[in-house]
Design a protein around this motif. Structure first.
Motif, PDB file in Angstrom:
ATOM      1  N   VAL A  77       0.842  -1.201   0.000  1.00 28.56           N
ATOM      2  CA  VAL A  77       0.000   0.000   0.000  1.00 28.56           C
ATOM      3  C   VAL A  77       0.870   1.241   0.000  1.00 28.56           C
ATOM      4  CG1 VAL A  77      -1.897  -1.119   1.239  1.00 28.56           C
ATOM      5  CG2 VAL A  77      -0.144   0.084   2.527  1.00 28.56           C
ATOM      6  N   ASN A  78       0.309   2.326  -0.466  1.00 27.69           N
ATOM      7  CA  ASN A  78       0.967   3.617  -0.329  1.00 27.69           C
ATOM      8  C   ASN A  78       0.735   4.081   1.102  1.00 27.69           C
ATOM      9  OD1 ASN A  78       1.807   3.638  -3.013  1.00 27.69           O
ATOM     10  ND2 ASN A  78      -0.146   4.482  -3.694  1.00 27.69           N
ATOM     11  N   GLU A  79       1.234   5.236   1.416  1.00 25.64           N
ATOM     12  CA  GLU A  79       1.095   5.762   2.770  1.00 25.64           C
ATOM     13  C   GLU A  79      -0.383   5.836   3.162  1.00 25.64           C
ATOM     14  OE1 GLU A  79       2.219   9.737   5.336  1.00 25.64           O
ATOM     15  OE2 GLU A  79       3.042   9.468   3.343  1.00 25.64           O
ATOM     16  N   LEU A  80      -0.675   5.351   4.361  1.00 29.30           N
ATOM     17  CA  LEU A  80      -2.039   5.417   4.885  1.00 29.30           C
ATOM     18  C   LEU A  80      -2.188   6.682   5.714  1.00 29.30           C
ATOM     19  CD1 LEU A  80      -2.574   1.722   6.053  1.00 29.30           C
ATOM     20  CD2 LEU A  80      -3.454   2.806   3.988  1.00 29.30           C
ATOM     21  N   LYS A  81      -3.192   7.451   5.419  1.00 24.69           N
ATOM     22  CA  LYS A  81      -3.448   8.690   6.164  1.00 24.69           C
ATOM     23  C   LYS A  81      -3.950   8.356   7.559  1.00 24.69           C
ATOM     24  CE  LYS A  81      -3.183  11.645   2.550  1.00 24.69           C
ATOM     25  NZ  LYS A  81      -1.856  11.684   2.128  1.00 24.69           N
ATOM     26  N   ASN A  82      -3.487   9.084   8.554  1.00 26.20           N
ATOM     27  CA  ASN A  82      -3.925   8.949   9.953  1.00 26.20           C
ATOM     28  C   ASN A  82      -3.630   7.581  10.560  1.00 26.20           C
ATOM     29  OD1 ASN A  82      -4.976  11.609   9.893  1.00 26.20           O
ATOM     30  ND2 ASN A  82      -6.835  10.831   8.920  1.00 26.20           N
ATOM     31  N   VAL A  83      -2.670   6.847   9.985  1.00 28.24           N
ATOM     32  CA  VAL A  83      -2.255   5.560  10.540  1.00 28.24           C
ATOM     33  C   VAL A  83      -0.759   5.639  10.797  1.00 28.24           C
ATOM     34  CG1 VAL A  83      -2.126   3.073  10.180  1.00 28.24           C
ATOM     35  CG2 VAL A  83      -4.056   4.350   9.238  1.00 28.24           C
ATOM     36  N   HIS A  84      -0.349   5.344  12.015  1.00 27.61           N
ATOM     37  CA  HIS A  84       1.063   5.416  12.381  1.00 27.61           C
ATOM     38  C   HIS A  84       1.732   4.060  12.183  1.00 27.61           C
ATOM     39  CE1 HIS A  84       0.497   9.398  14.019  1.00 27.61           C
ATOM     40  NE2 HIS A  84      -0.559   8.951  14.682  1.00 27.61           N
ATOM     41  N   SER A  85       3.031   4.091  11.963  1.00 28.47           N
ATOM     42  CA  SER A  85       3.806   2.861  11.831  1.00 28.47           C
ATOM     43  C   SER A  85       3.621   1.997  13.079  1.00 28.47           C
ATOM     44  CB  SER A  85       5.289   3.207  11.660  1.00 28.47           C
ATOM     45  OG  SER A  85       6.046   2.040  11.537  1.00 28.47           O
ATOM     46  N   GLY A  86       3.341   0.727  12.879  1.00 25.49           N
ATOM     47  CA  GLY A  86       3.136  -0.202  13.983  1.00 25.49           C
ATOM     48  C   GLY A  86       1.682  -0.370  14.375  1.00 25.49           C
ATOM     49  N   ASN A  87       0.795   0.460  13.839  1.00 24.85           N
ATOM     50  CA  ASN A  87      -0.628   0.325  14.157  1.00 24.85           C
ATOM     51  C   ASN A  87      -1.212  -0.937  13.520  1.00 24.85           C
ATOM     52  OD1 ASN A  87      -0.450   2.800  15.434  1.00 24.85           O
ATOM     53  ND2 ASN A  87      -2.135   3.728  14.294  1.00 24.85           N
ATOM     54  N   LYS A  88      -2.113  -1.580  14.243  1.00 23.16           N
ATOM     55  CA  LYS A  88      -2.791  -2.763  13.730  1.00 23.16           C
ATOM     56  C   LYS A  88      -3.835  -2.336  12.711  1.00 23.16           C
ATOM     57  CE  LYS A  88      -4.691  -7.125  15.158  1.00 23.16           C
ATOM     58  NZ  LYS A  88      -4.846  -8.043  16.263  1.00 23.16           N
ATOM     59  N   VAL A  89      -3.866  -3.052  11.600  1.00 22.39           N
ATOM     60  CA  VAL A  89      -4.857  -2.817  10.551  1.00 22.39           C
ATOM     61  C   VAL A  89      -5.402  -4.167  10.094  1.00 22.39           C
ATOM     62  CG1 VAL A  89      -3.782  -0.673   9.753  1.00 22.39           C
ATOM     63  CG2 VAL A  89      -3.127  -2.827   8.704  1.00 22.39           C
ATOM     64  N   PHE A  90      -6.500  -4.119   9.382  1.00 22.46           N
ATOM     65  CA  PHE A  90      -7.087  -5.326   8.813  1.00 22.46           C
ATOM     66  C   PHE A  90      -7.279  -5.111   7.326  1.00 22.46           C
ATOM     67  CE2 PHE A  90      -8.257  -5.488  13.228  1.00 22.46           C
ATOM     68  CZ  PHE A  90      -8.079  -6.819  13.551  1.00 22.46           C
ATOM     69  N   ILE A  91      -6.858  -6.105   6.551  1.00 23.14           N
ATOM     70  CA  ILE A  91      -7.082  -6.080   5.109  1.00 23.14           C
ATOM     71  C   ILE A  91      -8.357  -6.863   4.849  1.00 23.14           C
ATOM     72  CG2 ILE A  91      -6.194  -6.773   2.852  1.00 23.14           C
ATOM     73  CD1 ILE A  91      -3.359  -6.719   4.166  1.00 23.14           C
ATOM     74  N   LEU A  92      -9.329  -6.220   4.241  1.00 21.64           N
ATOM     75  CA  LEU A  92     -10.535  -6.915   3.815  1.00 21.64           C
ATOM     76  C   LEU A  92     -10.248  -7.437   2.418  1.00 21.64           C
ATOM     77  CD1 LEU A  92     -13.502  -7.725   4.193  1.00 21.64           C
ATOM     78  CD2 LEU A  92     -14.113  -5.546   3.130  1.00 21.64           C
ATOM     79  N   ALA A  93     -10.225  -8.760   2.268  1.00 20.37           N
ATOM     80  CA  ALA A  93      -9.918  -9.381   0.981  1.00 20.37           C
ATOM     81  C   ALA A  93     -11.124 -10.166   0.495  1.00 20.37           C
ATOM     82  CB  ALA A  93      -8.704 -10.300   1.108  1.00 20.37           C
TER      83      ALA A  93
END
Length: 171
Positions: free
Chosen positions: A74-90
């Motif tokens: 992904v390109n840079e995510l706005k309002n998400v800091h390095s190390g933050n947990k995210v979920f990919i909806l696939a």
């Protein structure tokens, strides 16, 4: 035999209880991790993910394949800091490959409603070019890493309802 009795005498009853509790805690943690992985392997949904190529050699570790997943780039995510947990909806495409639909940043995966052809994959945003999902290394038999890296296109992955994943194989 006298050395044994001296060792027993060195520790008080409270210290032996503390040692026992520490050992019990370690066994409990190891058992939980093994149980979680076994549950994921038995009950997780098997999906296929497309791979992106990376160099497969390490001087210290031998042959292995570093895997990058198309859905995790992904390109840079706005309002998400390095190390933050995210979920990919696939979502499964017409060829049976799961493709990224979107990235979710503040959800409870247990409450998120998924369609039959969708999964959530948990990861951590690395801050600059992607999401680390925890299954990026695959160790292989010595001398086979380069060939496998050149030919690997897909990864078979088991994914739990909460987004945890285990790599099963690469093809």
């Amino acid at each position: 035999m006298s050395h044994y009795f001296r060792l027993v005498q060195v520790f008080s009853k409270k210290q032996w209880i503390l040692i026992g509790l520490i050992l019990l805690l370690q066994l409990t943690i190891a058992g939980y991790q093994i149980g979680t992985s076994e549950s994921l392997l038995n009950n997780g949904k098997e999906i296929t993910l497309e791979l992106a190529p990376v160099d497969p050699r390490s001087m210290l570790q031998g042959d292995y394949v570093i895997l990058r997943y198309e859905i995790a780039e992904v390109n840079e995510l706005k309002n998400v800091h390095s190390g933050n947990k995210v979920f990919i909806l696939a979502k499964e495409d017409q060829h049976g490959i799961y493709q990224r639909e979107k990235i979710l940043t503040s959800i409870n995966p247990r409450d998120y409603q998924l369609a039959q052809d969708e999964v959530l994959i948990a990861g951590k945003y690395n801050g600059y070019n992607g999401i680390i999902i925890g299954i990026e290394s695959y160790f292989v038999k010595e001398g086979t890493g380069l060939d496998l890296q050149r030919n690997a296109k897909y990864a078979k992955v088991k994914v739990s309802r909460t987004g945890n994943s285990i790599l099963q194989s690469i093809e």
